[in-house]
Design a protein around this motif. Structure first.
Motif, PDB file in Angstrom:
ATOM      1  N   GLU A  15       0.839  -1.206   0.000  1.00 17.08           N
ATOM      2  CA  GLU A  15       0.000   0.000   0.000  1.00 17.08           C
ATOM      3  C   GLU A  15       0.867   1.246   0.000  1.00 17.08           C
ATOM      4  O   GLU A  15       1.908   1.277   0.656  1.00 17.08           O
ATOM      5  CB  GLU A  15      -0.890   0.012   1.251  1.00 17.08           C
ATOM      6  N   ARG A  32      -0.361   0.845  -5.803  1.00 12.19           N
ATOM      7  CA  ARG A  32      -1.418   0.441  -4.858  1.00 12.19           C
ATOM      8  C   ARG A  32      -1.659   1.648  -3.948  1.00 12.19           C
ATOM      9  O   ARG A  32      -0.749   2.078  -3.223  1.00 12.19           O
ATOM     10  CB  ARG A  32      -0.969  -0.768  -4.052  1.00 12.19           C
ATOM     11  N   SER A  33      -2.851   2.176  -4.000  1.00 18.16           N
ATOM     12  CA  SER A  33      -3.150   3.437  -3.313  1.00 18.16           C
ATOM     13  C   SER A  33      -3.407   3.199  -1.824  1.00 18.16           C
ATOM     14  O   SER A  33      -3.585   2.059  -1.391  1.00 18.16           O
ATOM     15  CB  SER A  33      -4.374   4.086  -3.954  1.00 18.16           C
ATOM     16  N   ASP A  35      -6.062   3.687  -0.328  1.00 18.18           N
ATOM     17  CA  ASP A  35      -7.385   3.073  -0.182  1.00 18.18           C
ATOM     18  C   ASP A  35      -7.457   1.708  -0.870  1.00 18.18           C
ATOM     19  O   ASP A  35      -8.535   1.207  -1.190  1.00 18.18           O
ATOM     20  CB  ASP A  35      -8.484   4.030  -0.662  1.00 18.18           C
ATOM     21  N   ASP A  36      -6.269   1.121  -1.120  1.00 11.22           N
ATOM     22  CA  ASP A  36      -6.158  -0.255  -1.595  1.00 11.22           C
ATOM     23  C   ASP A  36      -6.729  -0.473  -2.998  1.00 11.22           C
ATOM     24  O   ASP A  36      -7.266  -1.532  -3.309  1.00 11.22           O
ATOM     25  CB  ASP A  36      -6.809  -1.217  -0.598  1.00 11.22           C
ATOM     26  N   GLU A  37      -6.617   0.537  -3.836  1.00 12.70           N
ATOM     27  CA  GLU A  37      -6.969   0.390  -5.253  1.00 12.70           C
ATOM     28  C   GLU A  37      -5.674   0.283  -6.055  1.00 12.70           C
ATOM     29  O   GLU A  37      -4.636   0.813  -5.647  1.00 12.70           O
ATOM     30  CB  GLU A  37      -7.762   1.615  -5.735  1.00 12.70           C
ATOM     31  N   PHE A  38      -5.774  -0.372  -7.220  1.00  9.27           N
ATOM     32  CA  PHE A  38      -4.607  -0.508  -8.085  1.00  9.27           C
ATOM     33  C   PHE A  38      -4.752   0.385  -9.312  1.00  9.27           C
ATOM     34  O   PHE A  38      -5.855   0.556  -9.844  1.00  9.27           O
ATOM     35  CB  PHE A  38      -4.434  -1.968  -8.518  1.00  9.27           C
ATOM     36  N   TYR A  39      -3.610   0.926  -9.763  1.00 15.65           N
ATOM     37  CA  TYR A  39      -3.570   1.810 -10.935  1.00 15.65           C
ATOM     38  C   TYR A  39      -2.317   1.474 -11.742  1.00 15.65           C
ATOM     39  O   TYR A  39      -1.357   0.908 -11.205  1.00 15.65           O
ATOM     40  CB  TYR A  39      -3.506   3.287 -10.499  1.00 15.65           C
ATOM     41  N   HIS A  60      -2.108  10.059  -3.538  1.00 11.95           N
ATOM     42  CA  HIS A  60      -2.353   9.602  -4.909  1.00 11.95           C
ATOM     43  C   HIS A  60      -1.390  10.250  -5.899  1.00 11.95           C
ATOM     44  O   HIS A  60      -1.689  10.390  -7.082  1.00 11.95           O
ATOM     45  CB  HIS A  60      -3.803   9.891  -5.305  1.00 11.95           C
ATOM     46  N   ARG A  74      -3.694   8.373 -10.676  1.00 14.67           N
ATOM     47  CA  ARG A  74      -5.034   7.892 -11.038  1.00 14.67           C
ATOM     48  C   ARG A  74      -5.444   8.387 -12.424  1.00 14.67           C
ATOM     49  O   ARG A  74      -6.136   7.712 -13.163  1.00 14.67           O
ATOM     50  CB  ARG A  74      -6.063   8.363 -10.013  1.00 14.67           C
ATOM     51  N   LYS A  93      -7.448  -4.361 -13.424  1.00 15.31           N
ATOM     52  CA  LYS A  93      -8.406  -5.180 -12.672  1.00 15.31           C
ATOM     53  C   LYS A  93      -7.637  -6.218 -11.868  1.00 15.31           C
ATOM     54  O   LYS A  93      -6.490  -6.562 -12.203  1.00 15.31           O
ATOM     55  CB  LYS A  93      -9.435  -5.837 -13.600  1.00 15.31           C
ATOM     56  N   VAL A  99      -2.842  -8.925 -10.481  1.00 16.69           N
ATOM     57  CA  VAL A  99      -3.144  -7.603 -11.027  1.00 16.69           C
ATOM     58  C   VAL A  99      -2.953  -7.650 -12.535  1.00 16.69           C
ATOM     59  O   VAL A  99      -1.881  -8.041 -13.022  1.00 16.69           O
ATOM     60  CB  VAL A  99      -2.217  -6.528 -10.423  1.00 16.69           C
TER      61      VAL A  99
END
Ligand code: FES
Length: 104
Positions: A15, A32-33, A35-39, A60, A74, A93, A99
């Motif tokens: 993270e 990995r942000s 807030d646990d999102e991947f980009y 971010h 992002r 995704k 990933v």
């Protein structure tokens, strides 16, 4: 047409961090942000083409290791001098702990 490519395992990226992913002669950065999102973005800074994976993630933002240029990972948006050209971003995704990024 989508071209999904497996980039890494979810656990390979901590993270608030990023890793470098090389594929087919190209370099990408996987984030990995907090807030646990991947980009995913292109892996080289648009200023002087150094590897963003050596940079620092803050919230971010990815800060380039060479001249401290910043991008919002992002959207790829350049966030001030010396960078003025946005990074390209890619759809991401997560499936079964892996990933994937769409390179189409
Ligand atoms: S090479 Fe990235 S800011 Fe200059």
């Amino acid at each position: 047409m989508s071209q999904w490519v497996e980039a890494c395992a979810v656990d390979d990226v901590e993270e608030e961090d990023l890793i470098r992913f090389d594929h087919d002669g190209r370099t990408f950065a996987i984030y990995r942000s907090p807030d646990d999102e991947f980009y995913a973005t292109d892996g080289l800074c648009t200023h002087e083409h150094v590897h963003l994976a050596d940079g620092l993630v803050m919230d971010h933002i990815i800060e380039c290791p060479k001249h401290n240029g910043r991008f919002d990972y992002r959207t790829g948006e350049a966030k001030g001098a010396p960078v003025c050209v946005n990074l390209r971003t890619y759809p991401v995704k997560v499936e079964a702990g892996r990933v994937l990024i769409d390179l189409s």
